[in-house]
Scaffold this active site. Structure first.
Site, PDB file in Angstrom:
ATOM      1  N   ASP A  13       0.807  -1.219   0.000  1.00 36.68           N
ATOM      2  CA  ASP A  13       0.000   0.000   0.000  1.00 36.68           C
ATOM      3  C   ASP A  13       0.845   1.276   0.000  1.00 36.68           C
ATOM      4  O   ASP A  13       0.456   2.295   0.549  1.00 36.68           O
ATOM      5  CB  ASP A  13      -0.967   0.024   1.215  1.00 36.68           C
ATOM      6  CG  ASP A  13      -1.826  -1.218   1.259  1.00 36.68           C
ATOM      7  OD1 ASP A  13      -2.202  -1.705   0.186  1.00 36.68           O
ATOM      8  OD2 ASP A  13      -2.117  -1.701   2.364  1.00 36.68           O
ATOM      9  N   LYS A  16       1.987   2.095  -5.217  1.00 37.68           N
ATOM     10  CA  LYS A  16       2.606   1.541  -6.433  1.00 37.68           C
ATOM     11  C   LYS A  16       1.762   1.822  -7.676  1.00 37.68           C
ATOM     12  O   LYS A  16       2.295   2.111  -8.743  1.00 37.68           O
ATOM     13  CB  LYS A  16       2.807   0.020  -6.265  1.00 37.68           C
ATOM     14  CG  LYS A  16       3.802  -0.332  -5.160  1.00 37.68           C
ATOM     15  CD  LYS A  16       3.946  -1.828  -4.972  1.00 37.68           C
ATOM     16  CE  LYS A  16       2.742  -2.475  -4.326  1.00 37.68           C
ATOM     17  NZ  LYS A  16       2.545  -2.140  -2.900  1.00 37.68           N
ATOM     18  N   GLY A  40      -4.045  -4.326  -4.269  1.00 30.53           N
ATOM     19  CA  GLY A  40      -5.046  -3.333  -4.652  1.00 30.53           C
ATOM     20  C   GLY A  40      -4.314  -2.079  -5.048  1.00 30.53           C
ATOM     21  O   GLY A  40      -3.863  -1.323  -4.191  1.00 30.53           O
ATOM     22  N   GLN A 222       2.399  -5.981  -3.130  1.00 30.09           N
ATOM     23  CA  GLN A 222       2.747  -6.054  -1.703  1.00 30.09           C
ATOM     24  C   GLN A 222       3.995  -5.207  -1.455  1.00 30.09           C
ATOM     25  O   GLN A 222       4.180  -4.214  -2.125  1.00 30.09           O
ATOM     26  CB  GLN A 222       2.953  -7.516  -1.246  1.00 30.09           C
ATOM     27  CG  GLN A 222       1.653  -8.323  -1.159  1.00 30.09           C
ATOM     28  CD  GLN A 222       1.156  -8.815  -2.500  1.00 30.09           C
ATOM     29  OE1 GLN A 222       1.866  -9.490  -3.235  1.00 30.09           O
ATOM     30  NE2 GLN A 222      -0.072  -8.492  -2.857  1.00 30.09           N
TER      31      GLN A 222
END
Ligand code: IMO
Ligand code: MG
Length: 421
Positions: A13, A16, A40, A222
């Site tokens: 988070d 990216k 996400g 990640q």
């Protein structure tokens, strides 16, 4: 030509999605190398936003080819939904995206195993996104998995049913009720949709790109501190999130790694369980969460928040060979008079500058304090306008890591991006 790599240096988070979308204008090829729909990646532009889970963040750029690499695990249902919503926006997804035949599939029963395993762990659960990531990688390394290239095989359905039966047998160890057929029809329909995509030997495609001097950007998911080997095991994800994972997850040699863009937030967040030395369980942490909109893009869970951890950041820089740092979301810290960075840890009375092996021993961070900048950063577009106090913060990070901060992002939009030469 080399492959440049962009990856997260913290617990995911980091932003990216925004950075890959931004860098995509300079790369004709963007390739995701690990993870799956646990990711996400949020993009904001022209007043809209979009969250990508499996599709690389170059998909919005018309001249970019996107690759899902062999290191990725794909849930056909989530993938199909994502592609359909992109198509609804007018994006010709099938012209801009190709999938490695060697990427592994997430079955509906992988998700059940993920849930059953987490349930059985009780308080020591990982805090998985429950997307079936760990079980899918278990089958990959256990040599039971089904790959994207298998979907066109005449006996695909039998292979699917055989793996499903293995999963049902495996699930007997858990005290967990489930419906093994749930979602199966949807899944098989999604497999049919997936057949419409170009399924390729991505390692050959990328080798040709390099030969033709086409620039390739490898996109990580990640973050380094969630890496299966180097993260705070067992509170990690099940893939190699570091730069080396780009080579194995796409099939290009380490000698072709070019620039390594390491993304970090000006503070830290973590979602799910596991150690977080600089975590703030107070009003400051709450302000960071609210101002930074720190709620999961995949699961909606509130993220844990804390000050920047330089011990962990330096570890991530070493592991990845970061050449360019990219700092995100300093604007979230506008409100504070004092901003802190952890420079070492006190563990059992000793001052330690390394990330320890043991994830259970209590850690007390040693902080260095910085004066806040006391002004709104989000409207700034030029480096010269950045406040002195922010630059002191940035310079300290550069001096400590030995790597320049090349991009400072001050908000979610493409325009809120300051490039430093
Ligand atoms: P992006 O790409 C943040 C975390 C989960 C959990 C642990 C294991 O958006 O940065 P998993 O579902 O992989 O078995 O969960 O890893 N996690 C993430 N945290 N961002 C992510 O992805 C994450 N993907 C997994 O919360 O703690
Ligand atoms: Mg995320």
């Amino acid at each position: 030509m080399n492959v440049d790599v962009v990856l997260g240096l913290q617990w995911g988070d980091e932003g990216k999605g925004k950075i890959v979308d931004y860098l995509a204008q300079r790369y004709p090829v963007i390739a995701r190398f690990q993870g799956g729909p646990n990711a996400g990646h949020s993009l904001h532009f022209e007043g809209t936003s979009f969250v990508l889970h499996s599709v690389p963040a170059g998909i919005f750029r018309s001249n970019t080819m996107n690759i899902i690499g062999n290191g990725v695990v794909i849930d056909p249902v989530i993938f199909g939904e994502e592609c359909r919503s992109l198509e609804a926006l007018g994006i010709p997804v099938r012209d801009r995206l190709m999938i490695s035949k060697k990427a592994h599939l997430i079955l509906p029963t992988h998700r059940i195993i993920d849930a059953a395993s987490e349930h059985s762990k009780g308080a020591s659960r990982i805090g998985s996104t429950l997307k079936g990531i760990g079980p899918a990688y278990m089958d990959k390394t256990g040599r039971n998995g089904i790959r994207v290239g298998d979907i066109i095989a005449p006996d695909f359905r039998d292979r699917f049913l055989a793996l499903k039966s293995k999963h049902i047998a495996f699930l007997r160890q858990f005290d967990y009720t489930y419906d093994a057929d749930q979602g199966e029809e949807n899944w098989l329909n999604a497999i049919e949709y997936m057949k419409k995509f170009s399924l390729i030997d991505a390692e050959y495609y990328l080798a040709d790109c390099l030969k033709e001097n086409k620039r390739v950007l490898a996109e990580g998911a990640q973050g380094t501190l969630l890496d299966i080997d180097f993260g705070s095991y067992p509170y990690v994800t099940s893939s190699s999130t570091t730069c080396a994972g780009a080579c194995t997850g796409l099939g290009f040699p380490p000698t072709r790694v070019g620039r390594v863009y390491g993304i970090f937030k000006a503070y830290c967040t973590r979602v799910g369980s596991g150690p977080f030395p600089t975590e703030l369980n107070d009003l400051t942490g709450e302000i960071i969460r609210e101002k930074g909109k720190e709620f999961g893009a995949t699961t909606g869970r509130p993220r844990r928040t804390g000050w920047l951890d330089l011990v962990a950041l330096k570890y991530a820089v070493i592991l990845n060979g970061v050449t360019d740092l990219i700092m995100m979301k300093a604007d979230v810290l506008d409100a504070f008079d004092t901003i802190k960075i952890a420079t070492s840890y006190i563990i059992e009375g000793q001052d330690i500058k390394r990330v320890p092996f043991d994830t259970h021993t209590p850690i007390t961070p040693v902080y260095r304090e910085f004066k806040g900048w006391g002004k709104k950063l989000s409207g700034i577009r030029k480096e010269e306008e950045l406040p002195y106090e922010l630059m002191a913060y940035v310079r300290f990070i550069e001096d400590s890591t030995g790597v320049p901060v090349k991009i400072i992002s001050l908000g979610p939009d493409r325009e809120q991006t300051i490039i430093r030469d």
